[in-house]
Design a protein around this motif. Structure first.
Motif, mmCIF file in Angstrom:
data_model
loop_
_atom_site.group_PDB
_atom_site.id
_atom_site.type_symbol
_atom_site.label_atom_id
_atom_site.label_comp_id
_atom_site.label_asym_id
_atom_site.label_seq_id
_atom_site.Cartn_x
_atom_site.Cartn_y
_atom_site.Cartn_z
ATOM 1 N N ILE A 171 0.848 -1.185 0.000
ATOM 2 C CA ILE A 171 0.000 0.000 0.000
ATOM 3 C C ILE A 171 0.893 1.247 0.000
ATOM 4 O O ILE A 171 2.100 1.159 0.170
ATOM 5 N N ASP A 172 0.263 2.396 -0.186
ATOM 6 C CA ASP A 172 0.953 3.681 -0.085
ATOM 7 C C ASP A 172 1.477 3.813 1.351
ATOM 8 O O ASP A 172 0.700 3.932 2.289
ATOM 9 N N SER A 173 2.813 3.789 1.514
ATOM 10 C CA SER A 173 3.387 3.656 2.842
ATOM 11 C C SER A 173 4.880 3.964 2.790
ATOM 12 O O SER A 173 5.445 4.173 1.710
ATOM 13 N N PHE A 174 5.519 3.962 3.955
ATOM 14 C CA PHE A 174 6.963 4.149 3.992
ATOM 15 C C PHE A 174 7.702 3.063 3.204
ATOM 16 O O PHE A 174 8.602 3.381 2.424
ATOM 17 N N PRO A 175 7.382 1.769 3.376
ATOM 18 C CA PRO A 175 8.070 0.769 2.558
ATOM 19 C C PRO A 175 7.914 0.996 1.054
ATOM 20 O O PRO A 175 8.829 0.684 0.289
ATOM 21 N N MET A 176 6.774 1.543 0.624
ATOM 22 C CA MET A 176 6.630 1.868 -0.790
ATOM 23 C C MET A 176 7.646 2.923 -1.202
ATOM 24 O O MET A 176 8.268 2.831 -2.269
ATOM 25 N N HIS A 177 7.832 3.944 -0.369
ATOM 26 C CA HIS A 177 8.817 4.984 -0.684
ATOM 27 C C HIS A 177 10.235 4.421 -0.662
ATOM 28 O O HIS A 177 11.093 4.856 -1.435
ATOM 29 N N VAL A 178 10.484 3.461 0.223
ATOM 30 C CA VAL A 178 11.775 2.777 0.224
ATOM 31 C C VAL A 178 11.985 2.084 -1.116
ATOM 32 O O VAL A 178 13.068 2.150 -1.708
ATOM 33 N N SER A 179 10.955 1.423 -1.614
ATOM 34 C CA SER A 179 11.031 0.748 -2.909
ATOM 35 C C SER A 179 11.394 1.723 -4.011
ATOM 36 O O SER A 179 12.211 1.427 -4.896
ATOM 37 N N GLN A 180 10.813 2.919 -3.963
ATOM 38 C CA GLN A 180 11.154 3.935 -4.956
ATOM 39 C C GLN A 180 12.609 4.367 -4.830
ATOM 40 O O GLN A 180 13.311 4.542 -5.833
#
Length: 273
Positions: A185-194
């Motif tokens: 989901i839209d989240s900190f781990p998603m931003h890490v992935s980016q």
């Protein structure tokens, strides 16, 4: 020249805000950049940072030449991509901005996909755990190992390795960087992935994907043909989170099907191979 940047929280916002530092350093090459936040761990190892400052024990030693407060920068501009909003506030070209997150050594499994199922208080930000579980099972049938990440209170699906609350920021970066794919989901781990340039597929509902996604690594999945999508951006600014569904239905969560989501997962796996 001493420059102070301030973005107090949250971790994902701090990570995205830190992407302006290369552009800031390019504009002021002789500057020393200080960053004031409650999440200095996100900034570890960034070559453009002179010194991180934690808000809780911050004491200004001497005046700064320039001060840029990024708190509420995109919250006051709800229809602008968050990185663009940060860059615009300091009049920096967004193309000179770059995400960075340090990766620390961490033992990783083989041929795995990272899931962050999450559990938030946002309306329209949670997809159903059983649907995530079905996606995970289908990936296991394709011989991928499933690894769950997040905080201890986050939901978990059937997985080979449960690493919720067992990694620090930099170990999480390593784990996601070496994954075949990120799903969540839209989240900190998603931003890490980016930040670590790992392809991913993420659920979006009350938030418009194009306003949170940086670059082309993440594919946002949203319900189709719903006029209420992106309701978070229609609230009175500044708005930090969305507590209630404006229609009372949470259709943005219910109307994303497993088949639609899995189609995007397969597409991203082909793209990243």
């Amino acid at each position: 020249m001493k420059i102070l940047i301030g973005r107090i929280g949250c971790r994902g916002d701090v990570l995205i805000a830190s992407a302006i530092m290369p552009a800031l350093k390019k504009k002021f090459p002789e500057s020393k950049i200080y960053f004031l936040t409650e999440f200095p761990a996100v900034l570890k190892g960034n070559q453009h940072l002179y010194k991180p400052l934690r808000l809780s024990n911050y004491k200004e030693e001497e005046p700064y030449d320039l001060v840029f407060n990024l708190d509420d920068a995109y919250e006051f501009r709800p229809e602008v991509n968050m990185l663009q909003a940060f860059a615009d506030l300091i009049e920096l070209p967004v193309e000179d901005c770059e995400l960075f997150l340090q990766c620390d050594p961490f033992d990783i499994p083989e041929n795995y996909i990272v899931f962050h199922v999450g559990k938030t208080n946002w309306a329209g930000r949670n997809w159903h755990v059983d649907k995530f579980n079905q996606i995970g099972r289908r990936l296991k049938n394709l011989d991928y190992n499933i690894v769950c990440v997040g905080d201890q209170e986050d939901n978990c699906i059937e997985c080979d390795v449960d690493l919720r609350n067992k990694t620090n920021v930099w170990e999480l970066a390593t784990l996601i960087k070496n994954a075949k794919l990120f799903v969540g989901i839209d989240s900190f781990p998603m931003h890490v992935s980016q930040a670590v340039k790992t392809h991913g597929v993420c659920f979006f509902g009350s938030v418009k994907p194009e306003l949170r996604i940086i670059g082309s690594y993440i594919k946002g999945v949203i319900a189709k043909d719903l006029d209420c999508l992106g309701c978070h951006h229609r609230q009175k600014a500044p708005c930090s989170f969305t507590e209630t569904c404006e229609t009372g239905t949470l259709n943005c969560e219910h109307f994303v099907t497993e088949e639609e989501f899995f189609k995007e997962v397969v597409g991203k796996l082909h793209e990243s191979s």
